[in-house]
Design a protein around this motif. Structure first.
Motif, PDB file in Angstrom:
ATOM      1  N   ALA A 221      30.925   0.712  -8.392  1.00 51.18           N
ATOM      2  CA  ALA A 221      31.716   0.627  -9.623  1.00 51.18           C
ATOM      3  C   ALA A 221      33.111   0.116  -9.309  1.00 51.18           C
ATOM      4  CB  ALA A 221      31.812   1.990 -10.284  1.00 51.18           C
ATOM      5  N   PRO A 222      33.705  -0.611 -10.268  1.00 46.59           N
ATOM      6  CA  PRO A 222      35.102  -1.025 -10.070  1.00 46.59           C
ATOM      7  C   PRO A 222      35.995   0.225 -10.115  1.00 46.59           C
ATOM      8  CG  PRO A 222      34.306  -1.642 -12.270  1.00 46.59           C
ATOM      9  CD  PRO A 222      33.134  -1.075 -11.541  1.00 46.59           C
ATOM     10  N   ASN A 223      37.046   0.213  -9.314  1.00 45.98           N
ATOM     11  CA  ASN A 223      37.883   1.425  -9.203  1.00 45.98           C
ATOM     12  C   ASN A 223      38.452   1.912 -10.533  1.00 45.98           C
ATOM     13  OD1 ASN A 223      37.346   1.559  -6.547  1.00 45.98           O
ATOM     14  ND2 ASN A 223      39.282   0.622  -5.862  1.00 45.98           N
ATOM     15  N   ASP A 224      38.666   0.959 -11.477  1.00 49.52           N
ATOM     16  CA  ASP A 224      39.255   1.435 -12.732  1.00 49.52           C
ATOM     17  C   ASP A 224      38.264   2.209 -13.610  1.00 49.52           C
ATOM     18  OD1 ASP A 224      37.770  -0.674 -13.576  1.00 49.52           O
ATOM     19  OD2 ASP A 224      39.481  -1.943 -14.170  1.00 49.52           O
ATOM     20  N   SER A 225      36.965   2.180 -13.251  1.00 51.10           N
ATOM     21  CA  SER A 225      36.047   3.031 -14.034  1.00 51.10           C
ATOM     22  C   SER A 225      35.614   4.284 -13.262  1.00 51.10           C
ATOM     23  CB  SER A 225      34.820   2.233 -14.502  1.00 51.10           C
ATOM     24  OG  SER A 225      34.281   1.503 -13.459  1.00 51.10           O
ATOM     25  N   LEU A 226      36.223   4.475 -12.078  1.00 53.51           N
ATOM     26  CA  LEU A 226      35.843   5.631 -11.243  1.00 53.51           C
ATOM     27  C   LEU A 226      35.968   6.960 -11.976  1.00 53.51           C
ATOM     28  CD1 LEU A 226      37.235   5.151  -7.621  1.00 53.51           C
ATOM     29  CD2 LEU A 226      34.865   5.427  -8.384  1.00 53.51           C
ATOM     30  N   GLU A 227      37.068   7.133 -12.668  1.00 55.26           N
ATOM     31  CA  GLU A 227      37.328   8.425 -13.290  1.00 55.26           C
ATOM     32  C   GLU A 227      36.238   8.796 -14.297  1.00 55.26           C
ATOM     33  OE1 GLU A 227      41.215  10.354 -15.360  1.00 55.26           O
ATOM     34  OE2 GLU A 227      41.522   8.661 -13.997  1.00 55.26           O
ATOM     35  N   ARG A 228      35.888   7.803 -15.133  1.00 58.04           N
ATOM     36  CA  ARG A 228      34.836   8.037 -16.141  1.00 58.04           C
ATOM     37  C   ARG A 228      33.516   8.366 -15.458  1.00 58.04           C
ATOM     38  NH1 ARG A 228      33.642   3.426 -20.295  1.00 58.04           N
ATOM     39  NH2 ARG A 228      32.029   4.776 -21.196  1.00 58.04           N
ATOM     40  N   ILE A 229      33.221   7.632 -14.402  1.00 56.73           N
ATOM     41  CA  ILE A 229      31.941   7.836 -13.711  1.00 56.73           C
ATOM     42  C   ILE A 229      31.886   9.212 -13.041  1.00 56.73           C
ATOM     43  CG2 ILE A 229      30.590   7.018 -11.716  1.00 56.73           C
ATOM     44  CD1 ILE A 229      31.084   4.208 -12.732  1.00 56.73           C
ATOM     45  N   ILE A 230      32.983   9.609 -12.434  1.00 61.23           N
ATOM     46  CA  ILE A 230      33.014  10.926 -11.777  1.00 61.23           C
ATOM     47  C   ILE A 230      32.838  12.047 -12.801  1.00 61.23           C
ATOM     48  CG2 ILE A 230      34.504  12.526 -10.467  1.00 61.23           C
ATOM     49  CD1 ILE A 230      35.498   9.968  -8.970  1.00 61.23           C
ATOM     50  N   ASP A 231      33.355  11.815 -13.999  1.00 62.78           N
ATOM     51  CA  ASP A 231      33.151  12.802 -15.077  1.00 62.78           C
ATOM     52  C   ASP A 231      31.683  12.972 -15.428  1.00 62.78           C
ATOM     53  OD1 ASP A 231      35.610  13.703 -15.523  1.00 62.78           O
ATOM     54  OD2 ASP A 231      35.983  12.592 -17.392  1.00 62.78           O
ATOM     55  N   ILE A 232      30.957  11.861 -15.367  1.00 59.65           N
ATOM     56  CA  ILE A 232      29.530  11.905 -15.737  1.00 59.65           C
ATOM     57  C   ILE A 232      28.708  12.564 -14.633  1.00 59.65           C
ATOM     58  CG2 ILE A 232      27.514  10.467 -16.336  1.00 59.65           C
ATOM     59  CD1 ILE A 232      29.573   8.348 -17.339  1.00 59.65           C
ATOM     60  N   LEU A 233      29.136  12.336 -13.385  1.00 58.47           N
ATOM     61  CA  LEU A 233      28.351  12.803 -12.237  1.00 58.47           C
ATOM     62  C   LEU A 233      28.876  14.109 -11.670  1.00 58.47           C
ATOM     63  CD1 LEU A 233      27.996   9.574 -10.099  1.00 58.47           C
ATOM     64  CD2 LEU A 233      26.152  10.775 -11.262  1.00 58.47           C
ATOM     65  N   PRO A 234      28.083  15.185 -11.724  1.00 57.42           N
ATOM     66  CA  PRO A 234      28.581  16.414 -11.120  1.00 57.42           C
ATOM     67  C   PRO A 234      28.460  16.434  -9.589  1.00 57.42           C
ATOM     68  CG  PRO A 234      26.483  16.796 -12.230  1.00 57.42           C
ATOM     69  CD  PRO A 234      26.791  15.352 -12.354  1.00 57.42           C
ATOM     70  N   GLY A 235      27.302  16.049  -9.062  1.00 54.21           N
ATOM     71  CA  GLY A 235      27.100  16.116  -7.598  1.00 54.21           C
ATOM     72  C   GLY A 235      26.908  17.551  -7.159  1.00 54.21           C
ATOM     73  N   MET A 236      26.674  17.790  -5.879  1.00 50.94           N
ATOM     74  CA  MET A 236      26.466  19.149  -5.384  1.00 50.94           C
ATOM     75  C   MET A 236      27.767  19.931  -5.520  1.00 50.94           C
ATOM     76  SD  MET A 236      23.440  19.953  -3.466  1.00 50.94           S
ATOM     77  CE  MET A 236      23.272  19.837  -1.725  1.00 50.94           C
ATOM     78  N   ARG A 237      28.853  19.352  -5.039  1.00 54.97           N
ATOM     79  CA  ARG A 237      30.166  19.939  -5.284  1.00 54.97           C
ATOM     80  C   ARG A 237      30.935  18.963  -6.167  1.00 54.97           C
ATOM     81  NH1 ARG A 237      32.844  24.241  -3.282  1.00 54.97           N
ATOM     82  NH2 ARG A 237      31.253  24.646  -1.734  1.00 54.97           N
ATOM     83  N   SER A 238      31.149  17.763  -5.638  1.00 52.70           N
ATOM     84  CA  SER A 238      31.643  16.665  -6.465  1.00 52.70           C
ATOM     85  C   SER A 238      31.136  15.390  -5.798  1.00 52.70           C
ATOM     86  CB  SER A 238      33.168  16.704  -6.538  1.00 52.70           C
ATOM     87  OG  SER A 238      33.730  16.252  -5.338  1.00 52.70           O
TER      88      SER A 238
END
Ligand code: PRT
Ligand code: ZN
Length: 286
Positions: A221-238
């Motif tokens: 992903a382009p860095n400017d959409s990282l924040e939105r993507i991290i919000d969608i993805l929980p992951g094991m911890r993050s």
């Protein structure tokens, strides 16, 4: 002698292969000839008994086997006093009422005063009682689906999975009365040594089942959409975020549960994710 735990699994039938596969995925090695009644693992203190599924709850109640794998339908029908330790996620099916396909059906009162053939008189009897329906239950041990066509009963109550057996016998499913999957059952009075072995086994089973119900996902992903993507993805911890060689881009790694998988993928793509790779997880320990 070293303490062993003894598990009863179906000798040959719909549960056998998946039961043994699960135990193998738990790293338990053994040789099982299909004609054998018993097998011993050489890398885990466990012994296998190969039995008809109908006999398993009774053997576990009596302590001849410490553990067993059966369908919930068999467990509930037999009504033995055993612990249900874990749902195992395979051999999913349902117990349903079915009638000849040309009959009109409105609700369960259809069965008032009618004859129903089944191998599950216990579960069916309980269901009809709760619904206040009086029917004649005709217990038969197999080929339940042919009962209406030979005039033995007006309806049946049997296990359904794809529904094709009902269809090819001119029947239609009208009520689902019970949902089933394979379960691990256990004797209610295990010795502390055996309880410890069960815990060890259960730890492995949980890791395998968690792994199966989750996927490892890698995406760019382009860095400017990282924040939105991290919000969608929980992951094991993050989620893990790593820079790509191309400036301004990152690779994101995470774990997504199967239940929400396609919805999440859709959201991720809308948020700018691309090059999505999905990898199965063999084991997952939280
Ligand atoms: O010899 P043994 O007594 O050990 O075996 P069994 O013949 O009693 O049982 P088996 O091997 O047929 O099934 C074992 C368990 O698998 C059942 O107790 C259920 O928990 C589970 N299971 C999952 C099923 C099915 N799917 C299934 N489809 N058990 C039976 N069926 C039969 C059903 O009775 C009907 O005849 O398959 C037919 C319906 O299938 P569809 O796909 O046509 O709907
Ligand atoms: Zn059986």
């Amino acid at each position: 002698m070293e303490v062993q735990i003894r598990i009863a699994v179906q000798k040959s039938g719909r549960l056998s292969e998946d039961s043994l596969k699960l135990l193998k995925e738990c790293g338990i090695k053994f040789n099982n000839g299909i004609k054998k009644l018993k097998a011993v693992s050489h890398n885990f203190p466990i012994e296998f008994l190969f039995l008809r599924d109908d006999d398993i709850p009774g053997y576990v109640e009596d302590g001849i086997a410490d553990l067993g794998i059966v369908g919930e339908n068999v467990h509930v029908e037999k009504g033995k006093s055993v612990d249900v330790i874990k749902k195992l996620g395979f051999s999913k099916c349902r117990l349903s009422l079915a009638i000849p396909k040309n009959e009109d059906y409105t609700d369960v009162n259809y069965f008032q005063g009618k004859n129903i053939a089944t191998s599950y008189p216990g579960i069916l009897g309980q269901y009809l009682k709760e619904k206040g329906v009086n029917s004649e239950i005709h217990e038969i041990s197999g080929s339940v689906e042919i009962a209406p066509s030979i005039g033995l009963a007006e309806g049946i109550c049997d296990i359904v999975s794809s529904g094709s057996t009902l269809m090819s016998n001119g029947l239609k499913e009208v009520e689902t009365i019970f949902k089933s999957e394979a379960v691990l059952i256990g004797n209610t009075d295990l010795s502390p040594e055996k309880a410890e072995l069960l815990n060890k086994l259960l730890f492995r089973i949980n890791a395998v089942l968690e792994g199966k119900s989750n996927k490892y996902v890698l995406l760019n992903a382009p860095n400017d959409s990282l924040e939105r993507i991290i919000d969608i993805l929980p992951g094991m911890r993050s989620p893990t975020v790593l820079p790509l060689a191309q400036e301004g881009w990152s690779s994101i790694h995470s774990v997504i549960n199967e239940d929400v998988f396609w919805d999440k993928i859709e959201e991720l793509r809308q948020a700018g994710a691309e090059g999505v790779l999905v990898v199965p997880i063999e084991k997952m320990i939280k």
